[in-house]
Design an enzyme around this catalytic site. Structure first.
Site, short mmCIF file in Angstrom:
data_model
loop_
_atom_site.label_atom_id
_atom_site.label_comp_id
_atom_site.label_asym_id
_atom_site.label_seq_id
_atom_site.Cartn_x
_atom_site.Cartn_y
_atom_site.Cartn_z
N LYS A 54 0.87 -1.37 -0.24
CA LYS A 54 0.01 0.10 0.09
C LYS A 54 0.75 1.21 -0.23
O LYS A 54 0.70 2.11 -0.74
CB LYS A 54 -1.01 0.08 1.21
CG LYS A 54 -2.19 -1.05 0.85
CD LYS A 54 -2.77 -1.35 2.34
CE LYS A 54 -3.82 -2.36 2.04
NZ LYS A 54 -4.48 -3.08 3.10
N GLN A 98 -5.02 -1.68 9.33
CA GLN A 98 -4.76 -3.06 8.75
C GLN A 98 -5.57 -4.16 9.45
O GLN A 98 -5.62 -4.03 10.76
CB GLN A 98 -3.60 -3.31 8.56
CG GLN A 98 -3.30 -4.81 7.85
CD GLN A 98 -3.83 -4.62 6.24
OE1 GLN A 98 -3.82 -3.70 5.75
NE2 GLN A 98 -4.15 -5.77 5.41
N ASP A 121 -11.39 2.68 3.50
CA ASP A 121 -11.65 1.15 3.36
C ASP A 121 -13.17 1.10 2.99
O ASP A 121 -13.63 0.09 2.50
CB ASP A 121 -11.30 0.40 4.90
CG ASP A 121 -9.92 -0.23 4.78
OD1 ASP A 121 -9.80 -0.82 3.59
OD2 ASP A 121 -9.41 0.02 5.64
N1 GUN Z 1 -6.88 -7.01 5.31
C1 GUN Z 1 -7.39 -7.63 4.14
N2 GUN Z 1 -7.96 -6.69 3.31
C2 GUN Z 1 -8.03 -5.60 3.97
C3 GUN Z 1 -8.68 -4.26 3.47
O1 GUN Z 1 -9.05 -4.16 2.13
N3 GUN Z 1 -8.37 -3.41 4.33
C4 GUN Z 1 -7.72 -3.48 5.63
N4 GUN Z 1 -7.80 -2.43 6.34
N5 GUN Z 1 -7.25 -4.60 6.12
C5 GUN Z 1 -7.35 -5.64 5.17
#
Ligand code: GUN
Length: 285
Positions: A54, A98, A121
């Site tokens: 990311k 996350q 998100d």
């Molecule tokens: N863990 C796995 N996929 C995601 C996501 O799209 N967002 C977040 N915050 N954590 C994740």
């Protein structure tokens, strides 16, 4: 017959070129650099890989990113306090915490403490509600990545039997909404579904997100189906595999996503799009 591979890596690369151009134009006009804060708690190796990706992609899109790597013992109160600071930080337009978080932290409280305007998100109940209503600003990243892949390969869900395996808040439920907005006929299956193969075999578009390696076998898929694999699981050879038996299903599907290199890169690209949207809203655009 052998399926067309839906190359999320390539499609993402193309989309990032457009996002980067948009970011550059936005910066030139407003002097604002879109900023993303990524918070990771504990040392789950898979989460570490996602967070690194990311940050890397934010850089490729000419955005600013800031990482907070917090110890496993971080309390819920400490995390809420950090999020509150980020909610008021003008350099930060998107906040991502996350998932999964350590067990002593209530994720729903954390997601609710993120300002809906910075919730890239789209996990805050306000944004979830807006996805239900179809008037959302922030795309739910993984489901939106799936939709972008379908679009890129000219697959229109309108009137099609769309079957989703998995009912998570992150993928299954918002995926159902996005397919429904595009006029698909949507069924969500889960661990208590009776006669699962019978339902999955009806699918023109099958989206699988349950987190079980090679769970969907070729006998569960209709000839010519579009098969989208959201799963990322360790395989027996130390690599990664999805929730579908790729080698066998690839022979009968019309389109299929690989793992890795299918949905995963699209998710991160959608996060970049959301961060730019958040910065634009912050600038009154
Ligand atoms: N863990 C796995 N996929 C995601 C996501 O799209 N967002 C977040 N915050 N954590 C994740």
């Amino acid at each position: 017959m052998s399926a067309v591979l839906m190359d999320g890596k390539e499609v993402s690369k193309k989309m990032r070129v457009d996002i980067r151009a948009d970011v550059d134009a936005f910066k030139a006009e407003t002097g604002i650099t879109p900023g993303l804060a990524v918070v990771i708690i504990g040392d789950d190796p898979a989460s570490r890989v996602y967070v690194n990706n990311k940050k890397k992609r934010a850089g490729h899109c000419h955005m600013y990113s800031r990482e907070y790597a917090l110890p496993e013992e971080t309390t819920q109160e400490e995390l809420v306090k950090l999020i509150d600071e980020l909610n008021h930080d003008d350099e930060i337009h998107g906040i991502l915490v996350q998932h999964p978080m350590p067990k002593h932290i209530d994720e729903s409280i954390i997601f609710r403490s993120i300002s809906p305007a910075k919730d890239v998100d789209a996990f805050h109940p306000e944004n979830v509600g807006r996805i239900m209503n179809g008037n959302f600003d922030f795309l739910p990243c993984t489901p939106a990545g799936v939709m972008a892949l379908l679009d890129e390969y000219g697959i229109d869900p309108k009137g099609k039997e769309c079957v989703i395996v998995g009912r998570s808040n992150i993928v299954g439920k918002p995926q159902a909404m996005l397919l429904l907005h595009r006029h698909g006929t949507v069924t969500i299956c889960h661990s208590r579904t009776k006669n699962l193969p019978e339902v999955t075999k009806r699918a023109d578009i099958l989206v699988v997100a349950i987190g079980k390696a090679k769970f969907i076998t070729a006998d569960m898929v209709k000839d010519g189906a579009v098969v989208i694999d959201v799963g990322v699981n360790p395989d027996s050879e130390g690599g990664l595999c999805g929730d579908v038996d790729f080698a066998e299903i690839e022979k009968k599907a019309s389109f299929i996503t690989p793992v890795p290199g299918g949905v995963g890169p699209m998710t991160i690209t959608m996060l970049m799009k959301n961060t730019l949207t958040a910065a634009k809203r912050f600038a009154g655009k």
